[in-house]
Write a protein that holds these residues in place. Structure first.
Motif, PDB file in Angstrom:
ATOM      1  N   LEU A   1       0.947  -1.146  -0.082  1.00 47.21           N
ATOM      2  CA  LEU A   1       0.036  -0.075  -0.046  1.00 47.21           C
ATOM      3  C   LEU A   1       0.985   1.228   0.008  1.00 47.21           C
ATOM      4  N   VAL A   2       0.676   1.942  -0.990  1.00 47.85           N
ATOM      5  CA  VAL A   2       1.678   3.158  -1.137  1.00 47.85           C
ATOM      6  C   VAL A   2       0.739   4.545  -1.092  1.00 47.85           C
ATOM      7  N   GLY A   3       1.195   5.279  -0.371  1.00 43.71           N
ATOM      8  CA  GLY A   3       0.394   6.679  -0.143  1.00 43.71           C
ATOM      9  C   GLY A   3       0.343   7.035   1.457  1.00 43.71           C
ATOM     10  N   HIS A   4       0.118   8.337   1.885  1.00 47.17           N
ATOM     11  CA  HIS A   4       0.240   8.779   3.505  1.00 47.17           C
ATOM     12  C   HIS A   4      -0.832   8.272   3.731  1.00 47.17           C
ATOM     13  N   ALA A   5      -0.775   7.453   5.069  1.00 44.86           N
ATOM     14  CA  ALA A   5      -1.975   7.002   6.002  1.00 44.86           C
ATOM     15  C   ALA A   5      -1.804   8.038   6.954  1.00 44.86           C
ATOM     16  N   PRO A   6      -2.976   8.740   7.265  1.00 44.13           N
ATOM     17  CA  PRO A   6      -3.053   9.566   8.458  1.00 44.13           C
ATOM     18  C   PRO A   6      -2.962   8.970   9.792  1.00 44.13           C
ATOM     19  N   ALA A   7      -2.425   9.484  10.667  1.00 41.81           N
ATOM     20  CA  ALA A   7      -2.267   9.297  12.182  1.00 41.81           C
ATOM     21  C   ALA A   7      -3.450   9.700  12.815  1.00 41.81           C
ATOM     22  N   ARG A   8      -4.297   8.823  13.513  1.00 34.99           N
ATOM     23  CA  ARG A   8      -5.387   9.525  14.168  1.00 34.99           C
ATOM     24  C   ARG A   8      -5.185   8.968  15.633  1.00 34.99           C
ATOM     25  N   ASP A   9      -5.718   9.838  16.433  1.00 35.10           N
ATOM     26  CA  ASP A   9      -5.731   9.513  17.862  1.00 35.10           C
ATOM     27  C   ASP A   9      -6.756   8.326  18.243  1.00 35.10           C
ATOM     28  N   PRO A  10      -6.280   7.655  18.909  1.00 35.80           N
ATOM     29  CA  PRO A  10      -7.351   6.553  19.293  1.00 35.80           C
ATOM     30  C   PRO A  10      -8.295   6.857  19.945  1.00 35.80           C
ATOM     31  N   ARG A  11      -8.513   8.029  20.444  1.00 38.30           N
ATOM     32  CA  ARG A  11      -9.746   8.384  21.179  1.00 38.30           C
ATOM     33  C   ARG A  11     -10.472   9.469  20.381  1.00 38.30           C
ATOM     34  N   HIS A  12      -9.969   9.351  18.953  1.00 33.37           N
ATOM     35  CA  HIS A  12     -11.106   9.953  17.942  1.00 33.37           C
ATOM     36  C   HIS A  12     -12.468   9.701  18.171  1.00 33.37           C
ATOM     37  N   GLN A  13     -13.484  10.727  18.105  1.00 31.33           N
ATOM     38  CA  GLN A  13     -14.787  10.434  18.557  1.00 31.33           C
ATOM     39  C   GLN A  13     -15.559   9.620  17.526  1.00 31.33           C
ATOM     40  N   SER A  14     -15.323   9.775  16.322  1.00 32.42           N
ATOM     41  CA  SER A  14     -15.932   9.245  15.241  1.00 32.42           C
ATOM     42  C   SER A  14     -15.054   7.828  14.385  1.00 32.42           C
ATOM     43  N   GLN A  15     -13.702   7.887  14.838  1.00 36.28           N
ATOM     44  CA  GLN A  15     -12.857   7.026  14.019  1.00 36.28           C
ATOM     45  C   GLN A  15     -12.720   7.452  12.617  1.00 36.28           C
ATOM     46  N   GLY A  16     -13.079   8.764  12.338  1.00 34.72           N
ATOM     47  CA  GLY A  16     -13.069   9.228  10.924  1.00 34.72           C
ATOM     48  C   GLY A  16     -13.982   8.714   9.960  1.00 34.72           C
ATOM     49  N   ARG A  17     -15.414   8.284  10.766  1.00 29.66           N
ATOM     50  CA  ARG A  17     -16.266   7.691   9.894  1.00 29.66           C
ATOM     51  C   ARG A  17     -17.519   8.630   9.707  1.00 29.66           C
ATOM     52  N   LEU A  18     -17.370   9.649  10.720  1.00 30.25           N
ATOM     53  CA  LEU A  18     -18.543  10.985  10.612  1.00 30.25           C
ATOM     54  C   LEU A  18     -17.600  12.147  10.805  1.00 30.25           C
ATOM     55  N   PRO A  19     -18.184  13.285  10.411  1.00 30.88           N
ATOM     56  CA  PRO A  19     -17.676  14.380  10.616  1.00 30.88           C
ATOM     57  C   PRO A  19     -17.689  14.695  12.223  1.00 30.88           C
ATOM     58  N   ALA A  20     -16.529  15.281  12.614  1.00 27.15           N
ATOM     59  CA  ALA A  20     -16.210  15.473  14.139  1.00 27.15           C
ATOM     60  C   ALA A  20     -15.723  16.630  14.565  1.00 27.15           C
ATOM     61  N   PRO A  21     -16.172  17.204  15.725  1.00 32.43           N
ATOM     62  CA  PRO A  21     -15.659  18.584  16.139  1.00 32.43           C
ATOM     63  C   PRO A  21     -14.132  18.746  15.735  1.00 32.43           C
ATOM     64  N   GLY A  22     -13.786  19.720  15.139  1.00 32.78           N
ATOM     65  CA  GLY A  22     -12.524  20.201  15.001  1.00 32.78           C
ATOM     66  C   GLY A  22     -11.764  20.695  15.957  1.00 32.78           C
ATOM     67  N   TRP A  23     -12.350  21.300  16.972  1.00 34.91           N
ATOM     68  CA  TRP A  23     -11.588  21.898  17.866  1.00 34.91           C
ATOM     69  C   TRP A  23     -11.351  20.899  19.141  1.00 34.91           C
ATOM     70  N   ARG A  24     -11.546  19.794  18.811  1.00 36.12           N
ATOM     71  CA  ARG A  24     -11.116  18.908  19.760  1.00 36.12           C
ATOM     72  C   ARG A  24      -9.631  18.173  19.402  1.00 36.12           C
ATOM     73  N   ALA A  25      -8.737  18.041  20.136  1.00 31.87           N
ATOM     74  CA  ALA A  25      -7.639  17.828  19.950  1.00 31.87           C
ATOM     75  C   ALA A  25      -7.477  16.272  19.342  1.00 31.87           C
ATOM     76  N   GLU A  26      -8.275  15.371  19.940  1.00 29.80           N
ATOM     77  CA  GLU A  26      -8.300  13.946  19.681  1.00 29.80           C
ATOM     78  C   GLU A  26      -8.855  13.754  18.490  1.00 29.80           C
ATOM     79  N   ASN A  27      -9.632  14.649  17.618  1.00 33.37           N
ATOM     80  CA  ASN A  27     -10.086  14.611  16.289  1.00 33.37           C
ATOM     81  C   ASN A  27      -9.433  14.900  15.400  1.00 33.37           C
ATOM     82  N   ARG A  28      -8.264  15.566  15.670  1.00 30.30           N
ATOM     83  CA  ARG A  28      -7.305  15.945  14.740  1.00 30.30           C
ATOM     84  C   ARG A  28      -6.248  15.115  14.324  1.00 30.30           C
ATOM     85  N   TRP A  29      -5.743  15.417  13.168  1.00 30.49           N
ATOM     86  CA  TRP A  29      -4.835  14.338  12.534  1.00 30.49           C
ATOM     87  C   TRP A  29      -3.447  14.460  13.353  1.00 30.49           C
TER      88      TRP A  29
END
Length: 821
Positions: free
Chosen positions: A461-489
């Motif tokens: 698999l080639v291409g950059h894979a985003p590093a997400r926080d394990p605590r991400h509220q939606s695990q990247g499956r739904l729009p999530a609040p961008g002001w919360r640090a755990e939802n940011r890449w």
């Protein structure tokens, strides 16, 4: 009376003469832009002479003394045959289509300006390695040499479309090629739309169990490297495996749901090859156009010959082989996009909330010039998470609460995008390991790279894979609040963590956009994959043989058996097959019985000449419509393709999924058999109205026509008869020979997304390798090379993929000699 008659005859004659003269003038002007392939041309920018031999399929073989001159030749031939296509892609990436097409493309320009792809491409020029900069600059010089030649020798403006639209052409630049790569990333990215649809469906249903029915996760572990053939139980392969926004207007680049890229790619090691050499098959799937996006070419580099499929505008053989390496690409379905809700400061809408408090948007003004209309001024806004996307696009307004906007994080929005360096490097690589190492430079779009050298196979698999926080509220499956640090890449995951399968014990690797690995979030790669059905048929075909040949790989590439049909028909028709005595002729009951008789004896082969695929496809479409319409209302329009896992869950009543069968608005409780019967009746009425009531005479190919449509002139009366290509085709949404249907009325089964390129490479006998593209080499609709490969493609035939110069010269259609000025 005689006097009037004579004058009427004279007037008609003059009108006919003027009409004929007009046709002759138009044809003359348009034909001036037809390339002359037998030509000696003196050009600026070359170091040494270059010879371009066009073989009998019009594939250019570029012979040059230096690598720079070879890339110059590639730019020259791309501009010879696809100058309009290149111009259109560049303008799309720049957000400058409206200068040609007026208000019809304003929304497209606005979107591309907000993504800022062209600015990011210009910044990414500095990120390329020295070899790639050489290729980009030499390629640009080749394109510009052809443009200069057109202007100097009055060669019909280079393409007939330039007689209808502004022919002014800016010189090609390295940034233009990088912008085309970013545009391809946009056309191959669908996670933004998937997040919006999941959010809308969640809001509509309110029941998470039912959400997992209609948007199911793929069960089981990933499939990539297969076990050794000898390790399998005897006879394993003998059976069959079952298992809202407004119309954006012309040239909208974002793909509809389900059409964000697909492909097939597989390889066999020497011990799984009858010839003792490695094998590779690859057929990337993209939206069908006339001409196709693919352009076949061969280049002679310092490391040897390279041949395969290129994309006009990009100085690389994107899929193909050299003398030492073969490579193929399939969409990886890496989740590389996340939507973020951005809260606006109620006291200052120019600010948005961050983990550290309010912060001003980064803003820039951008003016969109519009033909025959006043210009439009945009204010581009960026957050720390990415650009702000207007709610009027992607249906974002349906899931954006008041006082908020939506921003997008996306790997392609990189100002240090070195993907071009990876693409160019593959042409010089000599081994699987070297190819994997240099592909770390690849950023977007994420791809599964299938590789073979003389002795080894691999997939990465080639291409950059985003590093997400394990605590991400939606695990990247739904729009999530961008002001919360755990939802940011949190940057990117290490390249070494990308799934990799090198020299597996089973001797086979492959990908059909299926789930390739099963890891917990956030190392999961993706929750949404492009295939759950084709991979089952691929496994069967690979394991049915102890060893493979070039022909067995071609057989798999062209296979049209639908595992989905074989799985679902016994389920949905379980209580319908046997209905007692034959109903009276001419009644709906009798028509239903005839349809069931045909389907009961059908093998599941989506053959263009058979009636059963059409009956099956219409039934499943009507069935899904009946199951979901009363539950999600107008949102059902977004589910315009059948989801086999959803149908299977419902009819197996997995976790109570049979609840979908009950019509909420009716007093009685309907069973799934009731809905299946009603849906079949719906389908037969629809088929009868559109294709006739004689079921045995129906043809799937009449509905499943490949729609190679000219992107600009395809809807213009009269002209569309010349520029569009239509072909009856086999296959379907879930066959290895995939022909993805449009899903949209009035032609929901039109084939709009398929393998525009097919290639099979055999390193035991490299010159026996073969390839084909979907239309022809030329983008000029008056050229005999506009669609000459199309019928071969439709019939599943190929042309030789040889690096033998003598074979290229045999019966060549022309030789162009470029000399330095």
């Amino acid at each position: 009376m005689a006097f009037l008659f004579r004058w009427l005859v004279r007037l008609i004659s003059v009108a006919l003469l003027l009409g004929m003269l007009g046709v002759v003038v138009v044809y003359y002007l348009a034909s001036r832009s037809l390339p002359d392939y037998n030509r000696d041309v003196t050009v600026a920018g070359l170091e040494e002479p270059v010879e371009i031999v066009r073989d009998n399929s019009n594939v250019p073989h570029i012979f040059a003394t230096t690598d720079a001159d070879a890339f110059f030749g590639l730019g020259y031939v791309h501009a010879q045959d696809r100058l309009w296509q290149m111009t259109l892609m560049r303008r799309t990436a720049q957000g400058r289509l409206s200068e040609l097409f007026g208000t019809r493309t304003v929304e497209t320009d606005k979107l591309l300006r907000r993504f800022d792809l062209y600015m990011l491409a210009r910044q990414s020029v500095e990120a390329q390695d020295a070899r790639t900069m050489m290729a980009l600059e030499a390629y640009s010089a080749g394109v510009n040499a052809r443009i200069d030649e057109i202007n100097r020798d009055s060669l019909g403006r280079g393409a007939p479309e330039f007689f209808l639209f502004d022919p002014t052409l800016a010189p090609w630049q390295p940034a233009d090629s990088l912008a085309v790569i970013k545009l391809m990333a946009l056309q191959l990215s669908g996670f933004l739309s998937e997040e919006v649809l999941r959010a809308r469906t969640s809001l509509t249903l309110g029941d998470e169990d039912r959400l997992s029915d209609i948007l199911p996760d793929l069960p089981g572990e990933g499939v990539a490297a297969l076990p050794a053939y000898a390790e399998l139980a005897p006879g394993i392969g003998r059976g069959t495996l079952f298992a809202e926004s407004t119309d954006p207007g012309l040239l909208w680049p974002a793909p509809p749901r389900g059409l964000a890229g697909a492909s097939n790619g597989w390889a066999a090691a020497p011990d799984r090859s009858a010839s003792g050499g490695t094998l590779l098959a690859n057929d990337p799937h993209l939206g069908l156009t006339a001409p196709t996006i693919w352009y076949l070419a061969r280049m002679q580099l310092s490391t040897g010959g390279v041949i395969g499929g290129s994309i006009p505008g990009i100085p690389a053989i994107m899929v193909g082989r050299s003398e030492r390496l073969g490579w193929g690409l399939t969409s990886a379905y890496l989740d590389d996009q996340d939507l973020h809700l951005e809260e606006l400061n109620p006291d200052n809408p120019e600010e948005y909330r961050t983990p550290d408090g309010w912060k001003r948007f980064e803003t820039r003004r951008s003016i969109v010039n519009i033909k025959d209309s006043p210009p439009v001024t945009l204010t581009l806004r960026w957050t720390e998470n990415g650009p702000v996307i207007p709610g009027t696009r992607y249906d974002l307004q349906t899931v954006t609460p008041p006082g908020h906007v939506m921003s997008l994080s996306w790997t392609a929005l990189s100002s240090e995008d070195s993907s071009a360096s990876a693409a160019v490097g593959l042409m010089f690589a000599s081994s699987v390991e070297e190819a994997v190492e240099l592909s770390e430079a690849y950023v977007a779009p994420a791809q599964m790279l299938t590789l073979i050298d003389r002795d080894k196979i691999g997939m990465k698999l080639v291409g950059h894979a985003p590093a997400r926080d394990p605590r991400h509220q939606s695990q990247g499956r739904l729009p999530a609040p961008g002001w919360r640090a755990e939802n940011r890449w949190q940057g990117r995951l290490p390249y070494a963590d990308n799934p990799e399968f090198i020299a597996p014990e089973g001797g086979i690797v492959g990908n059909t956009n299926n789930k390739v690995i099963d890891r917990p979030f956030p190392e999961h790669v993706s929750f949404d994959w492009g295939d759950s059905q084709r991979v089952q048929r691929w496994q069967t075909m690979m394991q049915n043989r102890g060893v493979h040949t070039r022909d067995s790989f071609i057989e798999a590439q062209l296979d049209t058996v639908s595992v989905a049909a074989r799985t679902l028909l016994p389920l949905i028709g379980a209580d319908l097959w046997f209905t007692g005595e034959a109903a009276p002729e001419g009644t709906p009951d009798r028509q239903r019985q005839r349809a069931l008789e045909l389907l009961a004896n059908w093998s599941g082969e989506m053959n263009e000449h058979l009636p059963e695929p059409l009956l099956y496809a219409a039934w499943l479409r009507a069935l899904q419509e009946r199951l979901i319409r009363d539950d999600i209302g107008p949102l059902a329009d977004k589910y315009d393709h059948v989801e086999p896992l959803f149908i299977e869950r419902v009819f197996r009543d997995i976790d109570g999924a049979s609840a979908w069968c009950d019509i909420k608005q009716s007093a009685r409780e309907e069973s799934c058999s009731d809905i299946a019967r009603l849906a079949l009746d719906d389908a037969l009425v629809w088929v009868g109205e559109k294709y006739g009531t004689d079921l045995e005479s129906l043809r799937w190919g009449d509905a499943h026509q490949a729609a190679h449509t000219h992107t600009v002139l395809g809807d213009v009366p009269l002209l569309k008869a010349f520029v569009n290509i239509r072909q009856s085709t086999s296959g379907g949404d879930f066959t290895l020979q995939r022909g993805k249907t449009s899903g949209r009325d009035p032609n929901p089964f039109e084939n709009v997304h398929a393998a525009g390129y097919r290639g099979v490479y055999d390193f035991a006998d490299p010159d026996s390798s073969v390839f084909i593209s979907a239309t022809g080499q030329s983008g000029h609709f008056l050229s005999r090379h506009y669609d000459n490969l199309g019928q071969l493609w439709r019939r599943g035939e190929y042309i030789p993929m040889s690096l033998d110069p003598d074979l290229a010269r045999a019966a060549s259609v022309g030789i162009t000699r470029l000399s330095p000025r």
